[in-house]
Scaffold this active site. Structure first.
Site, PDB file in Angstrom:
ATOM      1  N   ASP A 205     -43.070  17.382  -2.162  1.00 33.94           N
ATOM      2  CA  ASP A 205     -43.146  16.323  -1.156  1.00 33.94           C
ATOM      3  C   ASP A 205     -43.496  16.995   0.177  1.00 33.94           C
ATOM      4  O   ASP A 205     -44.681  17.135   0.520  1.00 33.94           O
ATOM      5  CB  ASP A 205     -41.782  15.590  -1.147  1.00 33.94           C
ATOM      6  CG  ASP A 205     -41.635  14.498  -0.089  1.00 33.94           C
ATOM      7  OD1 ASP A 205     -42.498  14.411   0.813  1.00 33.94           O
ATOM      8  OD2 ASP A 205     -40.654  13.729  -0.126  1.00 33.94           O
TER       9      ASP A 205
ATOM     10  N   ASP B 203     -33.868  14.288  -5.555  1.00 38.55           N
ATOM     11  CA  ASP B 203     -34.587  14.739  -4.364  1.00 38.55           C
ATOM     12  C   ASP B 203     -33.619  15.451  -3.432  1.00 38.55           C
ATOM     13  O   ASP B 203     -32.677  14.844  -2.910  1.00 38.55           O
ATOM     14  CB  ASP B 203     -35.214  13.532  -3.652  1.00 38.55           C
ATOM     15  CG  ASP B 203     -36.139  13.945  -2.506  1.00 38.55           C
ATOM     16  OD1 ASP B 203     -36.174  15.142  -2.155  1.00 38.55           O
ATOM     17  OD2 ASP B 203     -36.831  13.058  -1.970  1.00 38.55           O
TER      18      ASP B 203
ATOM     19  N   LYS C  97     -30.864  10.983  -4.293  1.00 38.64           N
ATOM     20  CA  LYS C  97     -30.810  12.019  -3.265  1.00 38.64           C
ATOM     21  C   LYS C  97     -29.621  12.926  -3.581  1.00 38.64           C
ATOM     22  O   LYS C  97     -28.535  12.436  -3.947  1.00 38.64           O
ATOM     23  CB  LYS C  97     -30.617  11.389  -1.882  1.00 38.64           C
ATOM     24  CG  LYS C  97     -31.829  10.597  -1.403  1.00 38.64           C
ATOM     25  CD  LYS C  97     -32.933  11.532  -0.971  1.00 38.64           C
ATOM     26  CE  LYS C  97     -34.129  10.757  -0.449  1.00 38.64           C
ATOM     27  NZ  LYS C  97     -35.274  11.638  -0.184  1.00 38.64           N
TER      28      LYS C  97
ATOM     29  N   LYS D 284     -47.414  10.889   0.394  1.00 36.62           N
ATOM     30  CA  LYS D 284     -46.991   9.977   1.459  1.00 36.62           C
ATOM     31  C   LYS D 284     -48.138   9.920   2.449  1.00 36.62           C
ATOM     32  O   LYS D 284     -48.570  10.962   2.958  1.00 36.62           O
ATOM     33  CB  LYS D 284     -45.725  10.492   2.153  1.00 36.62           C
ATOM     34  CG  LYS D 284     -44.487  10.396   1.272  1.00 36.62           C
ATOM     35  CD  LYS D 284     -43.252  10.843   2.009  1.00 36.62           C
ATOM     36  CE  LYS D 284     -42.050  10.776   1.074  1.00 36.62           C
ATOM     37  NZ  LYS D 284     -40.878  11.454   1.653  1.00 36.62           N
TER      38      LYS D 284
END
Ligand code: OSB
Ligand code: MG
Length: 370
Positions: free
Chosen positions: A233, A188, A163, A257
């Site tokens: 995403d 990310d 991250k 997801k």
């Protein structure tokens, strides 16, 4: 298949370690679980909202409202041939994918149990094991991050996702890359940058959604300026978004997801579009309990999940998971897909009851709060 009974509950679970992303730090998870009783069998689903509307627009409370007031009334008492029939029934409800997914996925689990097959097989999956990576929250210092990466690489994980946020990016990534020149690495940003950061971002390696959460167009502009692959995403909430992103060249990878796209039916559509366009996918995670994790494992057996996902061992998140056995990762960084019917894990009802802070129950023909 008759949906006889739906039970919605909120559980609260403390993470073993806080998880920091560009939008904040999470210590405690608020997780909604859906139990759908279909022809006498219980199927389980998880609503994967985070606690605030900072990843997408949903929260546990918006999901509670939408499930209670709009989703359950459309489904309770219904006789359906397949769980896949739920997706079109819920299409008059705009958005709220995570709320829909929690309910639809519970019915998928029930259908697989009723048919006596693993959910992975019902979905069309193949393979005995799935490849696993980890997602590492933002750390104090590059040194602390390198130590954590070392631990995860030693555990066998096949891909490390870091991250990042403005001010905690290049130095951190460079330190990890220097120490681990050959590992599969991605970063990310959870939408923390904008297009003016393009030249800054060029210095990085591989991306998971750097720009605005709902902006496919800007990612197309950014991807044209980069050698390395952007993975979308937050932007991809349905099959139409996936097609738009692919055709505009906004990314070269999509992370799927289940909650974000609205459940297994929609996830399969996104998967198929990516497969037709030779774009690999991987399974994203939302710090799920065992129920959501088990759904992620089943979905990850579909053939175009060719990159390691953010599906990792229960013990990385929880002192005690709500399913048994807990999800474990092999020394080669894989999870063996369970062979039992449905999700293939048992829900620990006692523990779940202890963690429950509110519950509501609907029976076919009457809709009464408990
Ligand atoms: O962007 O993938 C993300 C957690 C919360 C919100 C967004 C994200 C994440 C993760 C967690 O990266 C991954 C995991 O479950 O291990
Ligand atoms: Mg992400």
């Amino acid at each position: 298949m008759r949906i006889e009974n739906i039970v919605l509950r909120e559980i609260q679970m403390r993470l073993r370690a806080p998880f920091e992303t560009s939008f904040g730090v999470t210590h405690d998870r608020r997780i909604l679980l859906v139990e759908a009783i279909v022809d006498g069998l219980s199927g389980w689903g998880e609503v994967t909202t985070v606690e605030s509307p900072s990843y997408n627009s949903e929260t546990p409370d918006t999901a509670w409202h939408v499930i209670s007031d709009f989703i359950v009334p459309r489904l309770i008492g219904r006789d359906l041939p397949h769980a896949a029939d739920i997706f079109p029934l819920l299409s008059p409800i705009r958005g709220h994918q995570m709320a829909k997914a929690g309910v639809e996925n519970a019915v998928w689990d029930a259908e697989a149990q009723l048919k006596g097959v693993p959910l992975s097989k019902l979905l069309g999956g193949t393979g005995e094991e799935i490849a696993c990576g980890v997602s590492l929250g933002i750390r104090e210092s590059p040194q602390a991050l390198v130590r954590k990466v070392d631990e995860e690489v030693r555990s066998g994980y096949q891909r490390i996702k870091l991250k990042i946020k403005p001010g905690k990016d290049l130095d951190f990534v460079a330190a990890v890359r220097k120490e681990f020149p050959t590992i599969r690495l991605s970063v990310d940003a959870n939408s923390a940058y904008d297009l003016r950061d393009a030249s800054h971002l060029k210095a990085l390696d591989e991306f998971d959604q750097p720009l605005q959460w709902d902006d496919i167009h800007s990612h197309a502009k950014l991807q044209r300026q980069l050698h390395t692959a952007i993975c979308l995403d937050e932007c991809i909430n349905n099959a139409a978004h996936a097609l738009a992103a692919v055709e505009q060249g906004a990314c070269r990878i999509i992370n799927i997801k289940l909650g974000r796209v609205g459940g297994h039916s929609s996830a399969r559509q996104v998967h198929d579009i990516c497969q037709q366009h030779s774009l690999p996918v991987w399974c994203g995670g939302m710090l799920e309990s065992g129920v959501g994790r088990a759904h992620n494992i089943a979905m990850s057996t579909l053939p175009n999940f060719t990159l390691p996902g953010d599906v990792s061992a229960s013990h990385r998140y929880w002192n005690e998971d709500i399913i048994e056995p807990a999800v474990e990762v092999t020394p080669s960084g894989t999870i063996r897909v369970p062979r039992g019917p449905g999700l293939g894990y048992a829900v620990k009802r006692d523990l779940m009851d202890r963690l429950t802070v509110r519950a509501r129950d609907w029976k076919a023909d009457v809709a009464l709060p408990v």
